[in-house]
Structures are given as C-alpha cells and as structure tokens.
Design a protein around this motif. Structure first.
Motif, mmCIF file in Angstrom:
data_model
loop_
_atom_site.group_PDB
_atom_site.id
_atom_site.type_symbol
_atom_site.label_atom_id
_atom_site.label_comp_id
_atom_site.label_asym_id
_atom_site.label_seq_id
_atom_site.Cartn_x
_atom_site.Cartn_y
_atom_site.Cartn_z
ATOM 1 N N ASP A 361 0.862 -1.186 0.000
ATOM 2 C CA ASP A 361 0.000 0.000 0.000
ATOM 3 C C ASP A 361 0.898 1.235 0.000
ATOM 4 O OD1 ASP A 361 -2.379 1.283 -0.183
ATOM 5 O OD2 ASP A 361 -3.237 0.428 1.646
ATOM 6 N N TRP A 363 2.055 4.872 1.113
ATOM 7 C CA TRP A 363 1.958 5.763 2.279
ATOM 8 C C TRP A 363 1.347 7.098 1.866
ATOM 9 C CZ3 TRP A 363 2.069 5.861 7.329
ATOM 10 C CH2 TRP A 363 2.199 7.090 7.989
ATOM 11 N N LEU A 364 0.344 7.563 2.621
ATOM 12 C CA LEU A 364 -0.278 8.852 2.334
ATOM 13 C C LEU A 364 0.018 9.803 3.484
ATOM 14 C CD1 LEU A 364 -3.921 8.135 1.060
ATOM 15 C CD2 LEU A 364 -2.040 9.101 -0.236
ATOM 16 N N ILE A 366 -0.670 12.621 6.210
ATOM 17 C CA ILE A 366 -1.928 12.709 6.977
ATOM 18 C C ILE A 366 -2.936 13.670 6.344
ATOM 19 C CG2 ILE A 366 -1.168 14.490 8.649
ATOM 20 C CD1 ILE A 366 -2.542 12.497 10.765
ATOM 21 N N ASP A 368 -3.556 14.141 3.320
ATOM 22 C CA ASP A 368 -4.176 13.568 2.111
ATOM 23 C C ASP A 368 -5.101 12.392 2.395
ATOM 24 O OD1 ASP A 368 -2.677 15.403 0.778
ATOM 25 O OD2 ASP A 368 -1.068 13.982 0.250
ATOM 26 N N ARG A 369 -5.273 12.006 3.663
ATOM 27 C CA ARG A 369 -6.085 10.803 3.917
ATOM 28 C C ARG A 369 -7.569 11.113 3.998
ATOM 29 N NH1 ARG A 369 -2.319 8.949 8.870
ATOM 30 N NH2 ARG A 369 -0.393 9.194 7.696
#
Ligand code: ACO
Length: 369
Positions: A361, A363-364, A366, A368-369
C-alpha cells in the motif's frame, strides 16, 4: 487451523486425552473421581506420582498453613464494588499477591514449588473472602478454623460454619474432576506467559483471564442462568426447541476434544442427583436430565464438565457467579503443573501467523487521507 483445532503445541507428561479417555499422569479419571482426594491430585500433578501417607500429610500441612492471606488483600477486597465481576476480583487479587512474595523471580525448582503451594492455598481463601466482604460479612481467616481438606476449608470460610461431610466430599470430587485437562485455552495461556520466563503469578493471572470466558470456564454460570430461566421441567421442551430454532448455543454442551461425551460429566450428574435428593429438591437435576436427553436427540451433543456442575454448586449453596472461581481454584493445580513443566524445559512459545492482509500500500501523508 482456525482456533488451532487439532494442532499439537507442546509435549506434556501431565495428562492425556486418548480415545475419549482422560488420564492424569496415566491414571484414568474414573479411578481418580472415585478414589482420590484433591490433595492427592495436587501431589500427583506436581510431582508426577501418587504421594505416600507421609508425603500427603506434609503437603496438606503446607497447604493449610499457606492459606493465610496477607492483611492487605482484605483491604483490596474492601475497595471493590460489591456488584463487580467476581472473576475479575480474583484475577486482581492473585496479581496483588505477587507483591507479598519475595521469591517471585526465583525460577528454581524449589522456589517454584513453594510459590505453587502458596498460590494454591490462597486462591480458596480469596474466593471465600470475596463473597463475605461483598455481602458485608466479616471474612474468616483460615488459621481461625480446624479443617482437613481444601474443600472443607473453602466451604467453611465461605459459609462461616463447618460444612456437612457430604458437602465437603462433593466439592472435593468436583475439584478432582476440574483439576487438569491437557492443553485447554487457559492452560495454554499460562504456558505462553511463563515461556517468556515471566513469573508463576503472571501465568496464573493469564489463565484466570482466559478461563473467565463463557466458551471456557464461565459456561457453568451460564448453565445456571439457563436453568433459572426455564424454571420448571414442564418448560424444558419448548425452551430447548426455541434455542435450537434460533441456532443459539446451549451452554454446557459440546467440546473441542470430546465428540462422544465428556468422561467427567457422568460423575457430576451422579453428584447432582445425590445432592438434590439430600436437599429434598431435585428440580434442577430433573430439568438438566431432560435437557441432556433433548439436546442429544436433536443435536447429537453431550454435556461437558460444566453442565451438571451448575446444579452441584447450586445444591451446595454457592452463589452462581462464584462457580467459575471454584473451577479456577481447582484448575490452579493443573495450571501450576504445566507452568512447572514449562519452566523445567523452557522454550519460548512464539508461533507464526499466516498474513492475509494487503500486500502493498502507498503511504499517504496525513493531510491527504
Ligand atoms: N450448542 C449448540 N450448538 C453447538 C454447541 C452448543 N453447545 N456446541 C457446538 N455446537 C455446534 C456449533 O454451532 C457448530 O455447528 P455448525 O457447524 O452447524 O456451525 C458445531 O457444533 C461445531 O461447533 P464449534 O464451535 O465449531 O466447535 P468447537 O470445537 O469450537 O466448540 C465449544 C467447542 C466452544 C466448547 C462449543 O461446543 C460450545 O460453544 N459449547 C458451549 C459452551 C460450553 O459449554 N463451554 C464449555 C466447554 S468445557 C470447558 O471449557 C471447561
């Protein structure tokens, strides 16, 4: 693999279940249920053989002298809410006992055995004190009474009077029957805990927390709730049919290992009948026998150790939410045997898990979540 069904997780010389026959150290449960006392079982489980008369007397003496509780345990018990969960109280008390034992981290054979005796004897005194303090009665200290067995001591500390010989004998048989059962969930929990070379108290606390669940030791209390709900033999048929139609579990039936009946159940059934007749009220026994008949006819399931225990403890006048605690008193002998065996030849228990989650997966950050 689900629930580790059928997985062999360790070697043990303490007990075996083969072709539906339960043995402690090679002795069948049939012999033990009819011939042994609980103190003989403790010796057998911990030392690997039956005691002679001198050894048994010495063990009993040690147990009875060790039952006296540190005063601060009573202070702790007074802090609990009377309505609080009794198993949780026991779990905390056993954890609290750690602070009064200066041998906690000594894992030598001799120190482990001394601690085993102290914990075994004190569990019974704690359970009785839980009940007396929550009902505003003065707890009785074990050294204030004269008794000859842990079963007699427990009933005396609980009720405040010397129990009838039949009651003490019946409880003794229950303690024998519940003492040990191979790698059940709570025993496994205790072995995992001490395999980190953690202390005996932590092992017993893990085991109590595990026994507390309704799929394990708490089924006996649930059986009593069911019998009370049913109330009368005339309602049994309708009640059980309803449970089956709703696909609900019937507590006290079925077993992970025994698919053709739990060999301990018949002794508890006999005891329930005998005690019911002694009390002059066989209502619970009669309802239980009818439930057994119906559940077998409709589901092919047979009673486990918890089913008739509910009636036995009720006839002994033990409050319902203490049933699982009595199971814990007895099973401490088995837990302890496994802890000693684990420490004797320790290997950290650390299985692996099959990962079934996402492979990768991104990593996004914070925001952008
Ligand atoms: N009532 C109704 N159906 C049951 C019962 C029961 N007591 N026990 C098992 N079944 C059924 C299940 O619904 C399941 O049916 P399905 O395949 O149609 O779904 C099938 O029998 C197998 O049940 P599992 O839960 O998968 O079998 P498992 O080996 O895991 O169960 C257990 C063992 C947890 C003890 C189970 O029989 C049960 O929940 N019994 C009631 C609780 C109980 O009495 N616990 C005490 C056990 S003894 C002890 O710990 C001291």
């Amino acid at each position: 693999m689900s629930g580790l069904t059928g997985i062999v997780a360790c070697e043990t010389a303490i007990s075996s279940i083969e072709n539906g026959v339960l043995r402690y150290r090679g002795y069948t449960i049939d012999d033990l249920a009819t011939k042994a006392t609980f103190e003989e079982i403790i010796y057998l489980l911990w030392y690997g053989r039956l005691p002679n008369r001198l050894e048994l007397t010495a063990l009993k003496q040690d147990l009875l002298e060790s039952a006296v509780l540190p005063k601060k345990i009573y202070d702790l018990l007074h802090l609990y809410e009377p309505w609080g969960n009794a198993m949780a109280k026991l779990r905390t008390c056993v954890s609290f006992l750690t602070h009064f034992d200066d041998e906690v981290m000594d894992h030598s054979f001799a120190a482990d055995h001394r601690k085993a005796i102290r914990i075994m004897a004190r569990m019974a005194a704690i359970v009785a004190a839980i009940e007396r303090i929550r009902t505003d009665l003065e707890p009785i200290e074990p050294d204030a009474i004269q008794f000859t067995s842990l079963a007699e001591m427990f009933l005396w500390l609980l009720k405040g009077e010397k129990p009838e010989p039949l009651a003490a004998k019946a409880l003794d048989v229950c303690l024998v029957l519940h003492a040990e059962h191979e790698l059940n969930a709570s025993t496994f929990a205790s072995r995992v805990t001490v395999s980190t070379m953690s202390d005996i108290y932590s092992g017993i606390v893990s085991a109590i927390g595990t026994l507390k669940g309704p799929l394990h030791g708490n089924a006996n209390e649930q059986v009593a709730n069911m019998l009370e709900d049913i109330g009368d033999i005339s309602r049994v048929e309708e009640y059980i049919a309803g449970k089956i139609a709703r696909k609900e579990r019937i507590m006290g039936f079925g077993h992970r290992v025994y698919k053709h009946g739990d060999p301990r159940a018949k002794y508890l059934k006999e005891l329930a009948k005998e005690l019911g007749e002694w009390r002059g009220d066989t209502r619970w026994y009669d309802m239980s026998a009818k439930i057994e008949q119906l559940v077998f006819a409709k589901k092919g399931l047979m009673p486990n150790v918890d089913f008739y225990s509910a009636s036995v403890y009720t006839y002994l006048g033990i409050p319902r939410d203490l049933f699982t605690l009595i199971f814990a008193i007895s099973r401490t002998s088995g837990w302890m045997a496994h802890i000693l065996e684990q420490h004797d030849n320790n290997k950290l228990i650390r299985p692996r898990a099959q990962y079934i989650g996402k492979k990768h997966d991104q990593w996004l950050p914070i925001e952008d979540r």
